[in-house]
Motif scaffolding. Structure first.
Motif, PDB file in Angstrom:
ATOM      1  N   PRO A 221     -89.727  36.786 -86.580  1.00 40.61           N
ATOM      2  CA  PRO A 221     -90.006  38.031 -85.854  1.00 40.61           C
ATOM      3  C   PRO A 221     -91.253  37.946 -84.965  1.00 40.61           C
ATOM      4  CG  PRO A 221     -89.832  38.417 -88.238  1.00 40.61           C
ATOM      5  CD  PRO A 221     -89.672  36.966 -88.025  1.00 40.61           C
ATOM      6  N   PHE A 222     -92.261  37.215 -85.392  1.00 39.17           N
ATOM      7  CA  PHE A 222     -93.458  37.148 -84.569  1.00 39.17           C
ATOM      8  C   PHE A 222     -93.130  36.590 -83.189  1.00 39.17           C
ATOM      9  CE2 PHE A 222     -97.038  35.028 -82.643  1.00 39.17           C
ATOM     10  CZ  PHE A 222     -98.055  35.970 -82.761  1.00 39.17           C
ATOM     11  N   SER A 223     -92.277  35.594 -83.169  1.00 40.06           N
ATOM     12  CA  SER A 223     -91.996  34.913 -81.905  1.00 40.06           C
ATOM     13  C   SER A 223     -91.228  35.794 -80.935  1.00 40.06           C
ATOM     14  CB  SER A 223     -91.226  33.620 -82.156  1.00 40.06           C
ATOM     15  OG  SER A 223     -89.909  33.908 -82.562  1.00 40.06           O
ATOM     16  N   ASN A 224     -90.478  36.766 -81.461  1.00 36.76           N
ATOM     17  CA  ASN A 224     -89.692  37.601 -80.540  1.00 36.76           C
ATOM     18  C   ASN A 224     -90.273  39.003 -80.434  1.00 36.76           C
ATOM     19  OD1 ASN A 224     -88.692  39.222 -82.709  1.00 36.76           O
ATOM     20  ND2 ASN A 224     -87.072  37.734 -83.090  1.00 36.76           N
ATOM     21  N   LEU A 225     -91.541  39.135 -80.790  1.00 40.49           N
ATOM     22  CA  LEU A 225     -92.236  40.422 -80.750  1.00 40.49           C
ATOM     23  C   LEU A 225     -91.480  41.468 -81.556  1.00 40.49           C
ATOM     24  CD1 LEU A 225     -93.008  40.399 -76.926  1.00 40.49           C
ATOM     25  CD2 LEU A 225     -94.576  39.781 -78.743  1.00 40.49           C
ATOM     26  N   ASP A 226     -90.871  41.018 -82.624  1.00 41.35           N
ATOM     27  CA  ASP A 226     -90.055  41.873 -83.493  1.00 41.35           C
ATOM     28  C   ASP A 226     -89.075  42.733 -82.697  1.00 41.35           C
ATOM     29  OD1 ASP A 226     -89.028  42.784 -85.793  1.00 41.35           O
ATOM     30  OD2 ASP A 226     -90.904  43.504 -86.646  1.00 41.35           O
ATOM     31  N   ILE A 227     -88.274  42.052 -81.919  1.00 37.57           N
ATOM     32  CA  ILE A 227     -87.333  42.770 -81.064  1.00 37.57           C
ATOM     33  C   ILE A 227     -86.338  43.606 -81.874  1.00 37.57           C
ATOM     34  CG2 ILE A 227     -85.713  40.811 -80.899  1.00 37.57           C
ATOM     35  CD1 ILE A 227     -85.090  41.785 -78.055  1.00 37.57           C
ATOM     36  N   LEU A 228     -86.036  43.130 -83.082  1.00 38.75           N
ATOM     37  CA  LEU A 228     -85.068  43.855 -83.897  1.00 38.75           C
ATOM     38  C   LEU A 228     -85.600  45.238 -84.232  1.00 38.75           C
ATOM     39  CD1 LEU A 228     -84.161  40.830 -86.113  1.00 38.75           C
ATOM     40  CD2 LEU A 228     -82.557  42.074 -84.671  1.00 38.75           C
ATOM     41  N   ARG A 229     -86.876  45.270 -84.563  1.00 37.86           N
ATOM     42  CA  ARG A 229     -87.493  46.549 -84.874  1.00 37.86           C
ATOM     43  C   ARG A 229     -87.512  47.437 -83.631  1.00 37.86           C
ATOM     44  NH1 ARG A 229     -93.249  47.767 -87.897  1.00 37.86           N
ATOM     45  NH2 ARG A 229     -93.148  50.026 -87.584  1.00 37.86           N
ATOM     46  N   SER A 230     -87.905  46.871 -82.495  1.00 35.33           N
ATOM     47  CA  SER A 230     -87.956  47.685 -81.275  1.00 35.33           C
ATOM     48  C   SER A 230     -86.595  48.284 -80.963  1.00 35.33           C
ATOM     49  CB  SER A 230     -88.404  46.856 -80.075  1.00 35.33           C
ATOM     50  OG  SER A 230     -89.578  46.166 -80.376  1.00 35.33           O
ATOM     51  N   ASN A 321     -66.894  42.475 -68.657  1.00 39.16           N
ATOM     52  CA  ASN A 321     -67.467  43.777 -68.392  1.00 39.16           C
ATOM     53  C   ASN A 321     -68.358  44.287 -69.527  1.00 39.16           C
ATOM     54  OD1 ASN A 321     -67.965  46.120 -67.041  1.00 39.16           O
ATOM     55  ND2 ASN A 321     -66.066  47.127 -67.737  1.00 39.16           N
ATOM     56  N   ILE A 322     -69.324  43.485 -69.877  1.00 37.40           N
ATOM     57  CA  ILE A 322     -70.270  43.910 -70.910  1.00 37.40           C
ATOM     58  C   ILE A 322     -71.686  43.527 -70.450  1.00 37.40           C
ATOM     59  CG2 ILE A 322     -69.958  41.740 -72.210  1.00 37.40           C
ATOM     60  CD1 ILE A 322     -70.545  43.401 -74.762  1.00 37.40           C
ATOM     61  N   PRO A 323     -72.628  44.457 -70.533  1.00 36.21           N
ATOM     62  CA  PRO A 323     -73.989  44.129 -70.091  1.00 36.21           C
ATOM     63  C   PRO A 323     -74.622  43.060 -70.987  1.00 36.21           C
ATOM     64  CG  PRO A 323     -73.689  46.501 -70.276  1.00 36.21           C
ATOM     65  CD  PRO A 323     -72.494  45.871 -70.908  1.00 36.21           C
ATOM     66  N   VAL A 324     -75.252  42.100 -70.346  1.00 32.81           N
ATOM     67  CA  VAL A 324     -75.952  41.052 -71.080  1.00 32.81           C
ATOM     68  C   VAL A 324     -77.373  40.999 -70.547  1.00 32.81           C
ATOM     69  CG1 VAL A 324     -76.144  38.564 -71.423  1.00 32.81           C
ATOM     70  CG2 VAL A 324     -73.905  39.634 -71.483  1.00 32.81           C
ATOM     71  N   MET A 325     -78.326  40.979 -71.457  1.00 32.97           N
ATOM     72  CA  MET A 325     -79.712  40.824 -71.004  1.00 32.97           C
ATOM     73  C   MET A 325     -80.288  39.571 -71.637  1.00 32.97           C
ATOM     74  SD  MET A 325     -82.953  43.411 -71.102  1.00 32.97           S
ATOM     75  CE  MET A 325     -83.020  43.715 -72.845  1.00 32.97           C
ATOM     76  N   SER A 326     -80.897  38.719 -70.806  1.00 32.49           N
ATOM     77  CA  SER A 326     -81.501  37.494 -71.329  1.00 32.49           C
ATOM     78  C   SER A 326     -83.009  37.620 -71.303  1.00 32.49           C
ATOM     79  CB  SER A 326     -81.086  36.297 -70.476  1.00 32.49           C
ATOM     80  OG  SER A 326     -79.715  36.079 -70.606  1.00 32.49           O
ATOM     81  N   LEU A 327     -83.625  37.351 -72.424  1.00 26.00           N
ATOM     82  CA  LEU A 327     -85.081  37.422 -72.499  1.00 26.00           C
ATOM     83  C   LEU A 327     -85.626  36.082 -72.965  1.00 26.00           C
ATOM     84  CD1 LEU A 327     -85.370  40.781 -74.483  1.00 26.00           C
ATOM     85  CD2 LEU A 327     -85.850  40.479 -72.047  1.00 26.00           C
ATOM     86  N   SER A 328     -86.525  35.503 -72.199  1.00 30.67           N
ATOM     87  CA  SER A 328     -87.138  34.273 -72.684  1.00 30.67           C
ATOM     88  C   SER A 328     -88.599  34.564 -72.992  1.00 30.67           C
ATOM     89  CB  SER A 328     -86.986  33.157 -71.667  1.00 30.67           C
ATOM     90  OG  SER A 328     -87.876  33.332 -70.601  1.00 30.67           O
ATOM     91  N   TYR A 329     -89.072  33.907 -74.022  1.00 30.26           N
ATOM     92  CA  TYR A 329     -90.403  34.232 -74.544  1.00 30.26           C
ATOM     93  C   TYR A 329     -91.357  33.053 -74.440  1.00 30.26           C
ATOM     94  CZ  TYR A 329     -88.221  38.238 -76.846  1.00 30.26           C
ATOM     95  OH  TYR A 329     -87.548  39.407 -77.112  1.00 30.26           O
ATOM     96  N   ASP A 330     -92.564  33.328 -74.017  1.00 26.36           N
ATOM     97  CA  ASP A 330     -93.635  32.357 -74.189  1.00 26.36           C
ATOM     98  C   ASP A 330     -94.868  33.128 -74.650  1.00 26.36           C
ATOM     99  OD1 ASP A 330     -94.761  33.573 -72.012  1.00 26.36           O
ATOM    100  OD2 ASP A 330     -94.486  31.891 -70.653  1.00 26.36           O
ATOM    101  N   GLU A 331     -96.022  32.486 -74.637  1.00 26.82           N
ATOM    102  CA  GLU A 331     -97.187  33.161 -75.195  1.00 26.82           C
ATOM    103  C   GLU A 331     -97.621  34.374 -74.372  1.00 26.82           C
ATOM    104  OE1 GLU A 331     -96.902  29.933 -74.519  1.00 26.82           O
ATOM    105  OE2 GLU A 331     -98.567  29.169 -73.320  1.00 26.82           O
ATOM    106  N   LYS A 332     -97.070  34.510 -73.181  1.00 31.08           N
ATOM    107  CA  LYS A 332     -97.498  35.628 -72.341  1.00 31.08           C
ATOM    108  C   LYS A 332     -96.522  36.800 -72.367  1.00 31.08           C
ATOM    109  CE  LYS A 332     -99.343  32.330 -69.128  1.00 31.08           C
ATOM    110  NZ  LYS A 332     -98.322  31.340 -69.420  1.00 31.08           N
ATOM    111  N   THR A 333     -95.361  36.609 -72.969  1.00 32.49           N
ATOM    112  CA  THR A 333     -94.376  37.684 -72.999  1.00 32.49           C
ATOM    113  C   THR A 333     -94.979  38.901 -73.689  1.00 32.49           C
ATOM    114  OG1 THR A 333     -92.722  35.997 -73.289  1.00 32.49           O
ATOM    115  CG2 THR A 333     -91.995  38.246 -73.597  1.00 32.49           C
TER     116      THR A 333
END
Ligand code: SF4
Lengths: 360, 327
Positions: A221-230, A321-333
């Motif tokens: 979770p730390f690496s993805n800024l706890d996206i699941l919680r958000s 026909n489905i929205p897809v969002m791609s998020l890539s993470y580094d130390e600045k995200t």
């Protein structure tokens, strides 16, 4: 010998249970914080991916706390994870640490080989004890994963922001410290009950999103800024497509899952390309066909297989026909605009649902 | 009328073009390549790919678009999985045809030949026949074409070992006369993926710049196999990317043999594998400290001026060490 290892979601809990079961002393790496990350960033090559940097931070913090043996997973490529350990070892040597590093390259086959390789490092340990410890660790992992799956649905309905997360964390701690299977089962039952009691909000439009992508990002979770919680706190139910238990079981035994992935990805990506690229494409197709509202792909910045996948799932998105969002993470995200992107995605999904309702 | 097969001038073009060309020509096809890399090609590539994609792959997409605009019947986009046992290429090569198909619309037919020497000869033979059948019927004719192409490839590789760059070797195979450049008083090893240094536009003519400064440049492809193997045997764990392994192996070899004056490594911005190999290489040279080492990263914004300054400084350092410049 004082053992440590990198953090990756609930991995800590499992390894700790296992090593303590065979009386090997463990120095848990301190929980991942911004400090861990900045130590890692400081000593890592600039363009290496985020998991590498966090791992390295874990190692340094654990060595500082007295660990003297590092356990790390290896790999056979082509994802660069398979060579992390070697590069990290050299870095730590240059930093002047004295330690031993055990890099476990995945067996080209079965779980037993893996256990055998591991046990060769601990000659005093009885094979039977090790197996017992291992089985209990796996039981914990399975319960923990089951619990999290429930959380990811229920938290979207919590009565008060933050309350289910609190319950979840409390009970995960209890699972971690459980001494036997019976205790484990009752903790789970009780925890689930509590989650349910505190999650009773119903919505007219209930959004459902599947999270796909690279495994480390998905598990830590730390690496993805706890996206699941958000996402949950935005009221979205989430299906996470990878859990540690699935991962270990699938990589230890060659299960039919690979075939399933190939089937789903067919027409878009015709083979395994290393890392989790194939899984990402397959899961995107799978959940698009299950009529989820949207797909979110997460991965470390510059992750090679995921970049291939990203290009391909953009096509899946328009075909199905489905929205897809791609998020890539580094130390600045996370510095700017990150939360806004999640909210905008939610709005988009909601608008689409409204439009569909009106049609009928 | 013969069918036109387009070969994009990017990625492994620089390693295998003579072979691929021969194969298709022997099958009666006409082979066309895309134009040399230029601003338009790069811009097209950038527009097509997601931002984080490495520059070589973006450029490759630009070349595919160039061929599509030229009008060809087929575009050859091989799926190169492994060219050596147990070693692979980066994920992007493994998924290249999929990526091309999903990113670029209205393409002519893609020839996605799988190249996987790991899987053994039978597998390759099946692939060769599958592709060959697009052009001719007879199995033996296809096998013949393949044999001939392999032979061409061997000649090509020999020419490179004589000290020609891959691009020069391609020209020689097409009938040009060139002198091997083994002059130059400084010997510099240029360790990089071929496509990072052979494409003059991407590398801003790096090799020629070095030559003009009086250096004799040695690329990874020019180095004898046994030297690379010797270097690679010093790795703590064998590396599973074959080109990355060549780079590291050559690097380790030169640390021991000390028969070059300097080493330059070049990698593309956003390259996953290089982020690891580069670090290991640099660490080795720093620890050893005997041979000067410099690393260059190329991206779409690299400026010529900056590059020249760095090269000049490096060359000065090497000359100074040789005692040519009085301190
Ligand atoms: S090896 Fe690096 S530069 Fe080459 S295709 Fe892969 S990521 Fe791109």
């Amino acid at each position: 010998m004082k053992i440590t290892y990198p953090h990756m979601g609930s991995l800590n809990m499992i390894l700790k249970t296992m090593f303590e079961g065979i009386n090997v002393e463990v120095v848990e790496p301190p929980p991942v914080t911004n400090k861990t990350l900045s130590i890692g960033v400081k000593y890592s090559p600039e363009f290496v991916c985020l998991p590498y940097k966090i791992n390295l931070g874990n190692f340094i913090e654990a060595l500082e706390n007295g660990a003297d043996t590092i356990i790390m997973l290896g790999g056979i490529g082509p994802c660069r994870f398979g060579y992390y350990g070697q590069a990290q070892k050299e870095t730590l040597i240059d930093l002047g640490y004295k330690f031993n590093m055990i890099i476990l390259d995945p067996p080209h086959g079965r779980l037993v080989d893996f256990l055998k390789e591991l046990s060769s490092y601990f000659p005093d340990v009885y094979w039977k004890d090790a197996l017992k410890a291992f089985i209990f660790a796996v039981q914990k992992m399975i319960i923990a994963d089951k619990f999290e799956k429930k959380l990811l649905i229920l938290r979207a309905h919590e009565n008060e922001i933050g309350i289910t997360t609190k319950i979840f964390e409390d009970y995960m701690e209890k699972i971690k410290n459980a001494k036997n299977k019976k205790e484990l089962d009752s903790i789970y039952k009780e925890g689930l009950e509590k989650l349910k009691q505190n999650a009773t909000i119903k919505r007219e439009i209930q959004l459902k999103v599947a999270l796909v992508g690279e495994i480390y990002l998905m598990l830590e979770p730390f690496s993805n800024l706890d996206i699941l919680r958000s996402l949950n706190e935005l009221g979205i139910e989430v299906t996470k497509t990878d859990f540690l238990s699935d991962y270990l079981i699938n990589s230890a035994f060659k299960l039919p899952q690979r075939m399933e992935f190939k089937k789903y990805a067919h027409g878009y990506l015709e083979r395994d390309i290393g890392g989790h690229g194939l899984n990402t494409v397959a899961n995107t197709v799978k959940y698009a066909e299950k009529n989820y509202d949207g797909i979110i792909q997460i991965f470390p910045f510059t992750c090679t297989p995921e970049i291939v996948a990203q290009g391909i799932i953009a096509k899946v998105s328009s075909d199905k026909n489905i929205p897809v969002m791609s998020l890539s993470y580094d130390e600045k995200t996370g510095e700017a605009g990150y939360q806004t992107r999640l909210e905008a995605f939610k709005d988009l999904l909601e608008r689409r649902r409204l439009k569909n309702i009106k049609k009928y | 009328m013969s069918k036109k097969v387009g070969i994009p001038k990017g990625l492994l073009y620089y390693n295998f073009y003579p072979m691929w060309k021969t194969f298709f020509e022997e099958l009666g096809a006409e082979v066309v390549t895309s134009s040399d890399t230029c601003k338009k090609i790069i811009d097209d590539g950038i527009k097509t790919c997601v931002d984080e994609t490495c520059l070589p792959v973006k450029t490759f997409m630009g070349h595919v678009i160039d061929l599509k605009e030229k009008g060809v019947d087929y575009i050859f986009v091989p799926r190169v999985i492994s060219v050596e046992r147990r070693r692979y290429l980066c994920s992007k090569f493994l998924g290249l045809p999929d990526l091309v198909r999903n990113l670029i619309s209205d393409l002519p037919q893609i020839i996605d030949m799988k190249i996987d020497y790991y899987r053994g000869e039978e597998f390759m033979e099946r692939e060769i026949l599958r592709v060959g059948k697009l052009f001719v019927d007879g199995t033996s004719k296809i096998k013949d074409a393949y044999e001939k192409s392999l032979k061409r490839q061997r000649t090509f590789e020999c020419i490179i070992r004589e000290g020609f760059s891959n691009t020069e070797a391609i020209k020689i195979m097409e009938g040009k006369k060139l002198d091997a450049n083994t002059k130059g008083d400084l010997k510099i090893a240029l360790l990089a993926h071929s496509y990072d240094i052979m494409d003059d536009y991407l590398s801003m003519g790096l090799i020629n710049r070095l030559k003009n400064m009086g250096a004799y440049v040695l690329t990874t492809n020019m180095i004898e196999r046994d030297k690379i193997e010797k270097g690679a045997s010093k790795l703590q764990k064998d590396l599973f990317w074959n080109y990355g392994r060549d780079i590291l192996g050559a690097g380790k070899y030169f640390i021991e043999s000390e028969d070059v004056d300097g080493v330059i490594s070049v990698s593309a911005f956003g390259c996953g594998p290089d982020s690891i190999t580069e670090d290991l290489l640099e660490r080795d040279y720093k620890r050893d400290g005997k041979i000067p080492f410099m690393s260059i990263t190329i991206d779409e914004h690299t400026g010529e001026a900056g590059l020249n300054t760095r090269l000049e400084a490096f060359i000065d350092l090497l000359r100074w060490r040789k005692g040519e410049i009085m301190a």
